[in-house]
Motif scaffolding. Sequence first.
Motif, PDB file in Angstrom:
ATOM      1  N   LEU A  26     -28.994  50.145 -26.021  1.00 60.58           N
ATOM      2  CA  LEU A  26     -27.702  49.069 -25.370  1.00 60.58           C
ATOM      3  C   LEU A  26     -28.099  48.401 -23.151  1.00 60.58           C
ATOM      4  O   LEU A  26     -27.961  47.793 -23.862  1.00 60.58           O
ATOM      5  CB  LEU A  26     -26.935  50.383 -25.314  1.00 60.58           C
ATOM      6  N   SER A  27     -29.464  49.660 -23.043  1.00 61.96           N
ATOM      7  CA  SER A  27     -29.721  49.086 -21.770  1.00 61.96           C
ATOM      8  C   SER A  27     -30.308  47.638 -21.552  1.00 61.96           C
ATOM      9  O   SER A  27     -30.646  47.138 -20.950  1.00 61.96           O
ATOM     10  CB  SER A  27     -29.686  50.323 -20.741  1.00 61.96           C
ATOM     11  N   PHE A  30     -28.749  44.903 -22.323  1.00 64.27           N
ATOM     12  CA  PHE A  30     -27.443  44.178 -21.539  1.00 64.27           C
ATOM     13  C   PHE A  30     -28.844  43.782 -20.164  1.00 64.27           C
ATOM     14  O   PHE A  30     -28.860  42.674 -20.011  1.00 64.27           O
ATOM     15  CB  PHE A  30     -26.986  45.485 -20.938  1.00 64.27           C
ATOM     16  N   TRP A  33     -29.582  40.209 -21.541  1.00 61.69           N
ATOM     17  CA  TRP A  33     -28.920  39.386 -21.653  1.00 61.69           C
ATOM     18  C   TRP A  33     -29.083  39.101 -19.764  1.00 61.69           C
ATOM     19  O   TRP A  33     -28.734  37.642 -19.373  1.00 61.69           O
ATOM     20  CB  TRP A  33     -27.140  40.035 -22.512  1.00 61.69           C
ATOM     21  N   LYS A  34     -28.723  39.769 -18.682  1.00 64.23           N
ATOM     22  CA  LYS A  34     -28.550  39.437 -17.949  1.00 64.23           C
ATOM     23  C   LYS A  34     -29.663  38.640 -17.286  1.00 64.23           C
ATOM     24  O   LYS A  34     -29.701  37.726 -16.688  1.00 64.23           O
ATOM     25  CB  LYS A  34     -28.243  40.782 -17.312  1.00 64.23           C
ATOM     26  N   SER A  44     -23.020  32.894 -19.460  1.00 65.52           N
ATOM     27  CA  SER A  44     -22.827  33.043 -20.852  1.00 65.52           C
ATOM     28  C   SER A  44     -24.218  31.692 -21.337  1.00 65.52           C
ATOM     29  O   SER A  44     -23.913  30.685 -22.236  1.00 65.52           O
ATOM     30  CB  SER A  44     -21.609  33.219 -21.506  1.00 65.52           C
TER      31      SER A  44
END
Length: 181
Positions: A26-27, A30, A33-34, A44
Amino acid sequence: MFSDLAALASNPRQSLSQILNFALVLSTAFMMWKTLSVIADSPSPIVVVLSGSMEPAFQRGDLLFLWNRDKAAQVGEIVVYNVKGKDIPIVHRVVRRVEVVDKKTGSRDMRLLTKGDNNVADDTELYARGQEYLDRKEDIIGSVRGYVPCVGYVTILLSEYPWLKKVMLGLMGVMVVLQRE
């Protein structure tokens, strides 16, 4: 199946290892994405087409990649924008550019009018009350720079059929348990 759950409960080290592995996945997602958000200068950088308003250019379920580093949107460019007070981004084409000069400061701002390729009228009815044009700096999330067809349809299915999320989570849980055997 229940014996596997009991075995997990009796072995806290193995349970902790699985929880940490899941948190790592999950991290990592994330962070990716960042990182994309920073590179594309967009909150986005990836969006899914939710309606048929841009057909034939994009179909419902297409995954779009956005770029927001070029601040001067051109007529004909496809942009993604947010309407004040609404959460769902809209993917439409720029049909008019208007340069507005602030009389007090003399600064110039670009305003845009958009329209879906498959729509009859422009987007003024979609904008916030009293808004005639989009502000390039405030409203635009990014310009479309690439896409992958149909990949985002999973997102549409999960949002339209909430029970499907539960089914998928259940299937993943069963797969984890079966993997232990």
